[in-house]
Design a protein around this motif. Structure first.
Motif, PDB file in Angstrom:
ATOM      1  N   CYS A 148      -2.008  21.851 -18.189  1.00 58.85           N
ATOM      2  CA  CYS A 148      -0.789  22.403 -17.605  1.00 58.85           C
ATOM      3  C   CYS A 148      -1.153  23.677 -16.845  1.00 58.85           C
ATOM      4  CB  CYS A 148       0.210  22.709 -18.715  1.00 58.85           C
ATOM      5  SG  CYS A 148       1.673  23.578 -18.143  1.00 58.85           S
ATOM      6  N   HIS A 157       0.595  26.171 -16.298  1.00 62.22           N
ATOM      7  CA  HIS A 157       1.219  27.400 -16.787  1.00 62.22           C
ATOM      8  C   HIS A 157       0.241  28.153 -17.685  1.00 62.22           C
ATOM      9  CE1 HIS A 157       4.253  29.532 -19.563  1.00 62.22           C
ATOM     10  NE2 HIS A 157       4.133  30.237 -18.457  1.00 62.22           N
ATOM     11  N   LEU A 158       0.033  27.675 -18.910  1.00 58.63           N
ATOM     12  CA  LEU A 158      -0.907  28.368 -19.805  1.00 58.63           C
ATOM     13  C   LEU A 158      -1.910  27.393 -20.422  1.00 58.63           C
ATOM     14  CD1 LEU A 158       1.488  30.916 -21.596  1.00 58.63           C
ATOM     15  CD2 LEU A 158      -0.118  31.368 -19.738  1.00 58.63           C
ATOM     16  N   HIS A 159      -2.151  26.280 -19.745  1.00 57.14           N
ATOM     17  CA  HIS A 159      -3.287  25.387 -20.048  1.00 57.14           C
ATOM     18  C   HIS A 159      -3.155  24.530 -21.297  1.00 57.14           C
ATOM     19  CE1 HIS A 159      -5.168  27.339 -16.723  1.00 57.14           C
ATOM     20  NE2 HIS A 159      -5.050  28.515 -17.316  1.00 57.14           N
ATOM     21  N   CYS A 160      -1.971  24.290 -21.795  1.00 58.55           N
ATOM     22  CA  CYS A 160      -1.821  23.244 -22.806  1.00 58.55           C
ATOM     23  C   CYS A 160      -2.073  21.893 -22.132  1.00 58.55           C
ATOM     24  CB  CYS A 160      -0.411  23.250 -23.391  1.00 58.55           C
ATOM     25  SG  CYS A 160      -0.039  24.734 -24.341  1.00 58.55           S
ATOM     26  N   CYS A 212       4.730  19.049 -20.694  1.00 59.89           N
ATOM     27  CA  CYS A 212       3.931  19.989 -21.474  1.00 59.89           C
ATOM     28  C   CYS A 212       4.660  20.375 -22.759  1.00 59.89           C
ATOM     29  CB  CYS A 212       3.639  21.242 -20.650  1.00 59.89           C
ATOM     30  SG  CYS A 212       2.609  22.384 -21.581  1.00 59.89           S
ATOM     31  N   CYS A 219       4.145  22.797 -24.742  1.00 60.24           N
ATOM     32  CA  CYS A 219       4.184  24.215 -25.116  1.00 60.24           C
ATOM     33  C   CYS A 219       5.454  24.917 -24.646  1.00 60.24           C
ATOM     34  CB  CYS A 219       2.948  24.924 -24.569  1.00 60.24           C
ATOM     35  SG  CYS A 219       1.484  24.445 -25.505  1.00 60.24           S
ATOM     36  N   HIS A 220       5.732  24.880 -23.353  1.00 60.55           N
ATOM     37  CA  HIS A 220       6.913  25.587 -22.843  1.00 60.55           C
ATOM     38  C   HIS A 220       7.760  24.696 -21.951  1.00 60.55           C
ATOM     39  CE1 HIS A 220       3.441  28.432 -23.220  1.00 60.55           C
ATOM     40  NE2 HIS A 220       4.201  28.756 -24.236  1.00 60.55           N
ATOM     41  N   GLY A 221       7.445  23.389 -21.944  1.00 58.64           N
ATOM     42  CA  GLY A 221       8.347  22.437 -21.302  1.00 58.64           C
ATOM     43  C   GLY A 221       8.140  22.203 -19.818  1.00 58.64           C
ATOM     44  N   SER A 222       7.068  22.727 -19.221  1.00 59.76           N
ATOM     45  CA  SER A 222       6.829  22.371 -17.816  1.00 59.76           C
ATOM     46  C   SER A 222       6.647  20.876 -17.705  1.00 59.76           C
ATOM     47  CB  SER A 222       5.570  23.061 -17.286  1.00 59.76           C
ATOM     48  OG  SER A 222       5.776  24.441 -17.162  1.00 59.76           O
ATOM     49  N   PRO A 228       8.244  26.406 -16.706  1.00 56.31           N
ATOM     50  CA  PRO A 228       7.852  27.611 -15.981  1.00 56.31           C
ATOM     51  C   PRO A 228       6.621  27.479 -15.076  1.00 56.31           C
ATOM     52  CG  PRO A 228       7.150  27.754 -18.262  1.00 56.31           C
ATOM     53  CD  PRO A 228       7.975  26.515 -18.163  1.00 56.31           C
TER      54      PRO A 228
HETATM   55 FE1  FES Z   1       2.513  24.212 -20.202  1.00 52.65          FE
HETATM   56 FE2  FES Z   1       3.331  26.676 -20.751  1.00 52.65          FE
HETATM   57  S1  FES Z   1       1.375  25.835 -21.066  1.00 52.65           S
HETATM   58  S2  FES Z   1       4.475  25.021 -20.000  1.00 52.65           S
END
Ligand code: FES
Length: 506
Positions: free
Chosen positions: A459, A461-464, A477, A479-482, A494
């Motif tokens: 992802c 955003h923060l690499h999940c 994703c 983690c935060h729903g992207s 996000p």
């Molecule tokens: Fe994917 Fe934050 S790491 S939405």
């Protein structure tokens, strides 16, 4: 694409696409509002009425996100029940929440009347019902808390949905509407009076420069005094990303053989509860039923969720056919109440609105009221209740740790837990999965023609690691729903950047 998924919702055909009527070419604005769902559009109209020069910037089109995926129940009670709110925040807070709920309903009804909006607005009575002893205890506590907060709930012997229940409670004064027709009309009023709306333009972030804010977008920078993120989670890295967890909910619109469509709102009390209502679209009436909620990314074969939902509803209703089915995303806050107000860790005049749980139409409307008051006067009667910087250890600690732990798990573990033996050749047409291919973790989708769409599974955003959503045809994703489309395009923030192509693509 008008909605952030491959399945068509009951509402989305009403979305108006504005195309390129506007661009961000503007020297200085009072307020930039990011996102054109119910929160963004209502906020913009409120602020315009107060004399502010506004621009709405939307990454896709009006109603692209949850507003076209909601089932648009308009309630004065919430997923966080009043007894829970009393326990966690106190009775005064619960009373204020009840006041806020009533005000949101009045605002929506007031807009419908003032602007003569044809959005199928209908007053409804809601019914909460327990199906076993355990649910009955939950219902009893819920009713007691609601009455203390000032919400009328009355026991009745009738469940209009015909579902055998141990106890049924009716709540008068609720409503329903067509969410896209509603926001389309609000947008029409806003644009008619000179409000600017730019769609197809993603906002990447905001920074303070001197006395002003500078919003960076795909079309260039904009200078303004206030920025409102009406996007669920804002882009970048923020404490909000760790105080909210993304969930998916599933909805079906059903034709019934007996044409018995209850004119009411209904809810059972399972942990992921089922919700019901009806709506007439183009002369056809439908039973709209929802449920089967799960954390985003936890289930890849999302067809199973629809099947479970239809099988469950089929126990009580004579289903002729499933006319529509779709899923939608919402965010659970750490303590059950939404976060509406100044975005922690950002410059003074940057605001957010998120954590609506399953009550987006009411909280979106309340966010518009709260944020427009904050921009106009610096204050709101709901400022403290919904403050994103609030710390409520008793209420939020358990969930905060749980969701935070999930994020850590996905960051550190999932990237190394993909199925190492699956290969591209194992995919059938229409399937996607994350595979380990020659040392790379890849998100692979094979389309109906057999063509593979290969992306890095990180992802942006923060690499999940993203997960496949088989029915909405998206990479979600956990983690935060992207969420991302099959070619990596961002469907839901996000994240602001596409999934990358592999470093050594074939
Ligand atoms: Fe994917 Fe934050 S790491 S939405």
């Amino acid at each position: 694409m008008k909605r952030d998924g491959a399945l068509e919702s009951l509402w989305q055909s009403e979305i108006k696409v504005y195309g390129h009527e506007n661009d961000v070419n503007r020297t200085h604005l009072d307020v930039v509002i990011v996102g054109a769902g119910i929160t963004g559009v209502t906020t913009a109209l409120n602020l315009q009425k107060k004399g502010f020069d506004c621009m709405i910037i939307e990454a896709a089109n009006m109603g692209h996100g949850t507003t076209s995926g909601t089932t648009a129940h308009l309630n004065t009670f919430f997923d966080a029940s009043y007894d829970e709110v009393i326990d966690d925040f106190g009775l005064d807070a619960a009373k204020l929440l009840a006041l806020a709920a009533g005000e949101a309903l009045e605002i929506i009804h007031g807009n419908v009347v003032e602007f003569n909006i044809d959005c199928d607005y209908s007053p409804r009575t809601a019914y909460l019902f327990s199906l076993d002893e355990e649910q009955e205890k939950i219902l009893d506590d819920l009713v007691e808390g609601s009455r203390k907060a000032g919400i009328e709930m009355n026991e009745t012997g009738i469940n209009p949905f015909g579902i055998p229940s141990t106890k049924v409670v009716e709540i008068p004064g609720q409503a329903q509407f067509h969410p896209i027709k509603y926001i389309k009309s609000l947008m029409g009023e806003y644009v008619k009076d000179g409000g600017r709306f730019v769609e197809g333009c993603r906002v990447a972030g905001v920074e303070k420069e001197g006395d002003h804010l500078v919003v960076s977008t795909q079309q260039g920078n904009i200078v303004c005094d206030h920025v409102i993120y009406a996007t669920h989670l804002p882009p970048g890295k923020n404490i909000m990303h760790f105080r909210n967890a993304p969930y998916r909910s599933y909805v079906v619109a059903l034709k019934l053989r007996d044409n018995n469509y209850p004119q009411a709102l209904g809810y059972d009390l399972y942990e992921a509860y089922h919700y019901y209502r009806t709506h007439v679209i183009n002369g056809e009436e439908y039973l709209i039923a929802g449920g089967e909620d799960h954390k985003t990314g936890d289930i890849e074969n999302t067809n199973e969720c629809f099947e479970r939902l239809v099988n469950y509803v089929g126990r009580y209703f004579d289903i002729e056919r499933v006319a529509y089915r779709w899923s939608s995303q919402f965010y659970e806050s750490a303590d059950g109440l939404p976060y509406i107000g100044h975005l922690p860790g950002s410059p003074d005049n940057v605001y957010c609105a998120t954590g609506y749980t399953g009550n987006g139409m009411i909280f979106g409307t309340l966010a518009a009221k709260t944020l427009s008051d904050l921009v106009a006067t610096g204050d709101s009667i709901y400022k403290k209740l919904f403050d994103p910087a609030r710390t409520k250890p008793l209420a939020s600690f358990t969930n905060f740790v749980k969701e935070g732990a999930d994020v850590v798990k996905h960051l550190l573990f999932d990237r190394f837990s993909v199925d190492k033996i699956r290969t591209l050749a194992a995919l059938e047409n229409g399937q996607g999965k994350v595979v380990n291919y020659e040392g790379y973790s890849l998100a692979v989708y094979k389309d109906d023609t057999g063509k593979e769409h290969i992306l890095q599974s990180d992802c942006t955003h923060l690499h999940c690691t993203v997960k496949w959503n088989s029915e909405e045809k998206s990479w979600d994703c956990p983690c935060h729903g992207s969420r991302f489309g099959i070619n990596g395009e961002v469907l839901t923030g996000p994240a602001v950047k596409k999934l990358k192509k592999p470093l050594n693509p074939e």
